[in-house]
Enzyme design. Structure first.
Site, PDB file in Angstrom:
ATOM      1  N   LYS A 211     -55.300 -16.643  21.609  1.00 47.68           N
ATOM      2  CA  LYS A 211     -56.316 -17.271  20.767  1.00 47.68           C
ATOM      3  C   LYS A 211     -57.576 -16.413  20.740  1.00 47.68           C
ATOM      4  O   LYS A 211     -58.119 -16.092  19.701  1.00 47.68           O
ATOM      5  CB  LYS A 211     -56.602 -18.680  21.292  1.00 47.68           C
ATOM      6  CG  LYS A 211     -57.634 -19.422  20.490  1.00 47.68           C
ATOM      7  CD  LYS A 211     -57.883 -20.814  21.059  1.00 47.68           C
ATOM      8  CE  LYS A 211     -59.105 -21.414  20.372  1.00 47.68           C
ATOM      9  NZ  LYS A 211     -59.503 -22.697  20.925  1.00 47.68           N
ATOM     10  N   GLU A 217     -54.865 -10.341  30.974  1.00 47.17           N
ATOM     11  CA  GLU A 217     -53.431 -10.254  31.297  1.00 47.17           C
ATOM     12  C   GLU A 217     -52.627  -9.910  30.040  1.00 47.17           C
ATOM     13  O   GLU A 217     -51.736  -9.049  30.052  1.00 47.17           O
ATOM     14  CB  GLU A 217     -52.916 -11.600  31.847  1.00 47.17           C
ATOM     15  CG  GLU A 217     -53.524 -12.023  33.167  1.00 47.17           C
ATOM     16  CD  GLU A 217     -54.799 -12.849  32.999  1.00 47.17           C
ATOM     17  OE1 GLU A 217     -55.497 -12.702  31.958  1.00 47.17           O
ATOM     18  OE2 GLU A 217     -55.114 -13.627  33.917  1.00 47.17           O
ATOM     19  N   GLY A 271     -55.936 -23.962  23.239  1.00 44.59           N
ATOM     20  CA  GLY A 271     -54.755 -23.158  23.587  1.00 44.59           C
ATOM     21  C   GLY A 271     -53.575 -24.011  24.014  1.00 44.59           C
ATOM     22  O   GLY A 271     -52.444 -23.811  23.563  1.00 44.59           O
ATOM     23  N   ARG A 272     -53.827 -25.000  24.872  1.00 42.55           N
ATOM     24  CA  ARG A 272     -52.722 -25.813  25.402  1.00 42.55           C
ATOM     25  C   ARG A 272     -52.211 -26.836  24.389  1.00 42.55           C
ATOM     26  O   ARG A 272     -51.289 -27.595  24.683  1.00 42.55           O
ATOM     27  CB  ARG A 272     -53.134 -26.471  26.713  1.00 42.55           C
ATOM     28  CG  ARG A 272     -54.440 -27.262  26.663  1.00 42.55           C
ATOM     29  CD  ARG A 272     -54.945 -27.601  28.060  1.00 42.55           C
ATOM     30  NE  ARG A 272     -56.244 -28.271  28.044  1.00 42.55           N
ATOM     31  CZ  ARG A 272     -57.421 -27.667  28.036  1.00 42.55           C
ATOM     32  NH1 ARG A 272     -57.469 -26.344  28.009  1.00 42.55           N
ATOM     33  NH2 ARG A 272     -58.538 -28.363  28.061  1.00 42.55           N
ATOM     34  N   GLU A 357     -55.409 -28.712  33.156  1.00 44.48           N
ATOM     35  CA  GLU A 357     -56.508 -27.972  32.545  1.00 44.48           C
ATOM     36  C   GLU A 357     -57.372 -28.934  31.713  1.00 44.48           C
ATOM     37  O   GLU A 357     -58.558 -28.693  31.509  1.00 44.48           O
ATOM     38  CB  GLU A 357     -55.970 -26.822  31.672  1.00 44.48           C
ATOM     39  CG  GLU A 357     -56.969 -25.688  31.511  1.00 44.48           C
ATOM     40  CD  GLU A 357     -56.380 -24.435  30.846  1.00 44.48           C
ATOM     41  OE1 GLU A 357     -56.147 -24.477  29.631  1.00 44.48           O
ATOM     42  OE2 GLU A 357     -56.166 -23.426  31.541  1.00 44.48           O
ATOM     43  N   HIS A 388     -32.154 -32.411  45.209  1.00 41.38           N
ATOM     44  CA  HIS A 388     -31.721 -31.656  46.390  1.00 41.38           C
ATOM     45  C   HIS A 388     -32.864 -30.863  46.991  1.00 41.38           C
ATOM     46  O   HIS A 388     -32.652 -30.048  47.886  1.00 41.38           O
ATOM     47  CB  HIS A 388     -30.558 -30.735  46.018  1.00 41.38           C
ATOM     48  CG  HIS A 388     -29.330 -31.507  45.645  1.00 41.38           C
ATOM     49  ND1 HIS A 388     -28.379 -31.895  46.562  1.00 41.38           N
ATOM     50  CD2 HIS A 388     -28.926 -32.013  44.451  1.00 41.38           C
ATOM     51  CE1 HIS A 388     -27.426 -32.580  45.949  1.00 41.38           C
ATOM     52  NE2 HIS A 388     -27.747 -32.674  44.661  1.00 41.38           N
ATOM     53  N   LYS A 516     -61.809 -15.619  36.909  1.00 40.81           N
ATOM     54  CA  LYS A 516     -61.645 -14.479  35.988  1.00 40.81           C
ATOM     55  C   LYS A 516     -62.793 -13.495  36.182  1.00 40.81           C
ATOM     56  O   LYS A 516     -62.598 -12.273  36.197  1.00 40.81           O
ATOM     57  CB  LYS A 516     -61.694 -14.959  34.531  1.00 40.81           C
ATOM     58  CG  LYS A 516     -60.492 -15.703  34.041  1.00 40.81           C
ATOM     59  CD  LYS A 516     -60.665 -15.979  32.536  1.00 40.81           C
ATOM     60  CE  LYS A 516     -59.652 -16.957  32.013  1.00 40.81           C
ATOM     61  NZ  LYS A 516     -59.891 -17.354  30.626  1.00 40.81           N
TER      62      LYS A 516
HETATM   63  O1  F6P Z   1     -54.743 -17.586  24.127  1.00 38.44           O
HETATM   64  P1  F6P Z   1     -55.728 -16.913  25.032  1.00 38.44           P
HETATM   65  O2  F6P Z   1     -57.104 -16.845  24.440  1.00 38.44           O
HETATM   66  O3  F6P Z   1     -55.233 -15.581  25.484  1.00 38.44           O
HETATM   67  O4  F6P Z   1     -55.884 -17.825  26.315  1.00 38.44           O
HETATM   68  C1  F6P Z   1     -54.811 -18.066  27.175  1.00 38.44           C
HETATM   69  C2  F6P Z   1     -55.087 -19.204  28.102  1.00 38.44           C
HETATM   70  O5  F6P Z   1     -56.206 -18.914  28.922  1.00 38.44           O
HETATM   71  C3  F6P Z   1     -56.974 -20.096  29.137  1.00 38.44           C
HETATM   72  O6  F6P Z   1     -58.156 -19.961  28.423  1.00 38.44           O
HETATM   73  C4  F6P Z   1     -57.336 -20.271  30.582  1.00 38.44           C
HETATM   74  O7  F6P Z   1     -56.210 -20.302  31.389  1.00 38.44           O
HETATM   75  C5  F6P Z   1     -56.111 -21.208  28.554  1.00 38.44           C
HETATM   76  O8  F6P Z   1     -56.858 -22.311  28.167  1.00 38.44           O
HETATM   77  C6  F6P Z   1     -55.425 -20.513  27.445  1.00 38.44           C
HETATM   78  O9  F6P Z   1     -54.301 -21.217  27.010  1.00 38.44           O
END
Ligand code: F6P
Length: 550
Positions: A211, A217, A271-272, A357, A388, A516
């Site tokens: 987003k 990452e 995002g979620r 979250e 199990h 972060k």
């Molecule tokens: O889609 P992006 O901006 O890479 O964010 C990834 C994820 O990182 C967060 O901002 C934090 O974990 C989430 O809310 C989001 O889904």
């Protein structure tokens, strides 16, 4: 009643009544509730078009539900639902509307943000996504050497990974065999390299899903994937092999992706909550437009139910009320999710982000301190594996663990008698957790087995099951695009209901920022040899990496 300032909810009479009611009913065993009311299942279950919520195996009476419903009214749930539906900025800390329902809106639906109907834009973007997905599926979108795309690798994390990964896995039986879809999220190079080991760069399409398009990452994985690709291709070939899903066009261009190959969404999609948007692109490629539309239609049906059914007959509202009941009034710290379906194996992970979250907050939406417990730890595992692993604790441990069992009634992969056995296991667990086994029953069983004397004394307490462990059973006729849409939308709204009652903003996530920030500081320190100014533990661990890591 007008909505209260969040902090006031625990000062209301109904809050006190609920505490009192909890103390009064705590000793009541669910066995007795079932014996007293032969219609308990009918009274405590709700069905919506093949989707059933059985909540009769909960520690609730009609009075409990009445009080919880009154609590929801006191918290202004109806008003907050209207605000959500009308596109008001319910995400107050970021001053944003929250409009994931618009992503699955039908042709005749209207969802407005700042007075503008966003549905036409949503449909236009979906049409672009479907068209792109079709071209990949049909072999019209070719790799740089003219071969068709065989592997799609989605690079994203959090909401840009968990939703599409779950839906892809749940809908595998509906997927094309011509294209394999993979998901890479972790910074551990193992995931990327193990995935790429099975891919040919010339027939691989990368979807960089972020987003913000600033998530380190994701950018690190995307850059590594591009390096891997460029070993056997040229920079001009990148455009045919890298597309982006994002709200950040300048950053997408900086990465080198042609904006013509970017699929957008909007800042009113968290995002979620984004799997219904262009973030679902890998799923659209896997299952095609018709199935993805069914997935959206299922969610739309749950939205319509959520916004219209009375609280007492409203699946997400009742799920949310029960969540509040156990978290806040019973002090249960966790909530376990057990999907009896391999396709839903990642549902616990998906719900961890959705719920924790959203509602893992200690202050109210206006920054006020909350004097009560809010969101639980969500955890779980696919059934029967979970039986199990940790069911011993559920049956005989000391914790109250409310559970959700998710049960499709038919199998996606019929094999012998597997599915009937699977269903039997699921139902048996919910029954055993509810009923337990009394001392008299345990004694009779041991005596039948011929156990006596000291052995009997030792074994008897160990053979007793207290029972009274609450569970919901969410039953789907089958795991299919429509029922999956209903299921995920039900959980989204459940989380919203809980957030409203607790007075928190379920749509921001400030808690993920701090770690972060520190990681950005520590990364260069690991590579250097300068003095460190962290605490003793962090300093020592950095030193250790400097000596031994690479
Ligand atoms: O889609 P992006 O901006 O890479 O964010 C990834 C994820 O990182 C967060 O901002 C934090 O974990 C989430 O809310 C989001 O889904």
């Amino acid at each position: 009643m007008a909505s209260l300032l969040a902090n006031d909810i625990n000062l209301t009479p109904v809050w006190a009544q609920l505490h009192h009611h909890q103390r009064a009913t705590r000793p009541v065993h669910m066995r007795d509730l079932f014996e007293a009311d032969p219609q308990r299942f009918e009274h405590f279950s709700i069905e919506l078009d093949g989707f059933l919520l059985d909540y009769s195996k909960n520690r609730v009476t009609a009075r409990t539900m009445e009080l919880l419903t009154e609590l929801a009214r006191t918290a202004g749930l109806g008003d907050w639902m209207r605000r959500l539906r009308d596109g008001e900025p319910v995400n107050v800390s970021e001053h944003r509307a929250v409009m994931h329902m618009a992503l699955r809106a039908g042709e005749h639906d209207h969802y407005c943000v700042d007075g503008i109907d966003v549905v036409p834009d949503v449909h236009a973007t979906l049409a672009r996504c479907f068209d792109f997905a079709r071209r990949v599926r049909d072999g019209e979108w070719l790799g740089h050497d003219g071969r068709r795309i065989a592997d799609v690798v989605n690079i994203g994390i959090g909401g840009s990974d968990l939703g599409p990964m779950l839906v892809d896995s749940a809908l595998r039986p509906f997927a094309s065999e011509a294209v394999r879809v993979h998901f890479v999220s972790n910074l551990d190079g193992a995931q990327l390299m193990q995935t790429l080991a099975h891919c040919d760069p010339a027939t691989t399409l990368f979807i960089v899903a972020s987003k913000s398009f600033t998530t380190p990452e994701t950018l690190a994985n995307a850059e590594a994937a591009r390096d891997w690709f460029l070993r056997t291709a040229t920079a001009a070939d990148v455009a045919r092999h890298f597309v982006a899903v994002s709200t950040n066009t300048p950053a997408v261009c900086r990465f080198g992706i042609d904006p013509a190959n970017m699929f957008g969404f909007w800042d009113w999609v968290g995002g979620r909550y984004s799997v219904w948007s262009a973030i679902g692109l890998p799923v659209m490629i896997a299952v095609g437009e018709a199935h993805f539309r069914d997935f959206l239609a299922g969610a739309r049906e749950m939205d319509a139910h959520f916004f219209s059914a009375p609280f007492e007959r409203n699946i997400p509202v009742v799920m949310g009320l029960l969540g509040v009941w156990y978290n806040t009034f019973y002090g249960a710290h966790t909530h376990a999710i057990m999907p009896y379906s391999q396709g839903l194996a990642r549902l616990p992970a998906y719900l961890q982000q959705l719920d924790m979250e959203s509602n893992g907050k200690r202050v109210g939406r206006y920054g006020e301190k909350l004097d009560f417990d809010t969101g639980p730890v969500i955890w779980g595992e696919v059934g029967v594996n979970s039986q199990h692993a940790f069911f011993q604790l559920l049956h005989q441990g000391t914790r109250l663990v409310p559970c959700d069992f998710i049960l499709p009634l038919s199998s996606q992969y019929p094999v012998g008698d597997h599915h009937r056995q699977l269903v039997a296991n699921c139902l048996a667990q919910t029954e055993a957790l509810m009923r337990g086994k009394t001392v008299a029953e345990a004694l009779a069983q041991l005596e039948d087995e011929g156990v006596s004397g000291d052995t009997l004394d030792m074994l008897l307490p160990q053979k007793v099951f207290p029972g009274n462990q609450p569970s919901n059973t969410l039953v789907l006729d089958a795991l299919c695009p429509r029922s999956l849409g209903m299921l995920l939308a039900a959980y989204e709204h459940k989380v919203f209901v809980e957030g409203v009652i607790w007075g928190i903003n379920s749509f921001d996530q400030w808690g993920v920022e701090y770690g972060k920030l520190l990681a950005r500081r520590i990364a260069p320190e690991l590579a250097g040899n300068g003095p460190l100014s962290h605490d003793g533990s962090t300093n020592a661990l950095i030193e250790r990496y400097r000596r031994r890591g690479q």
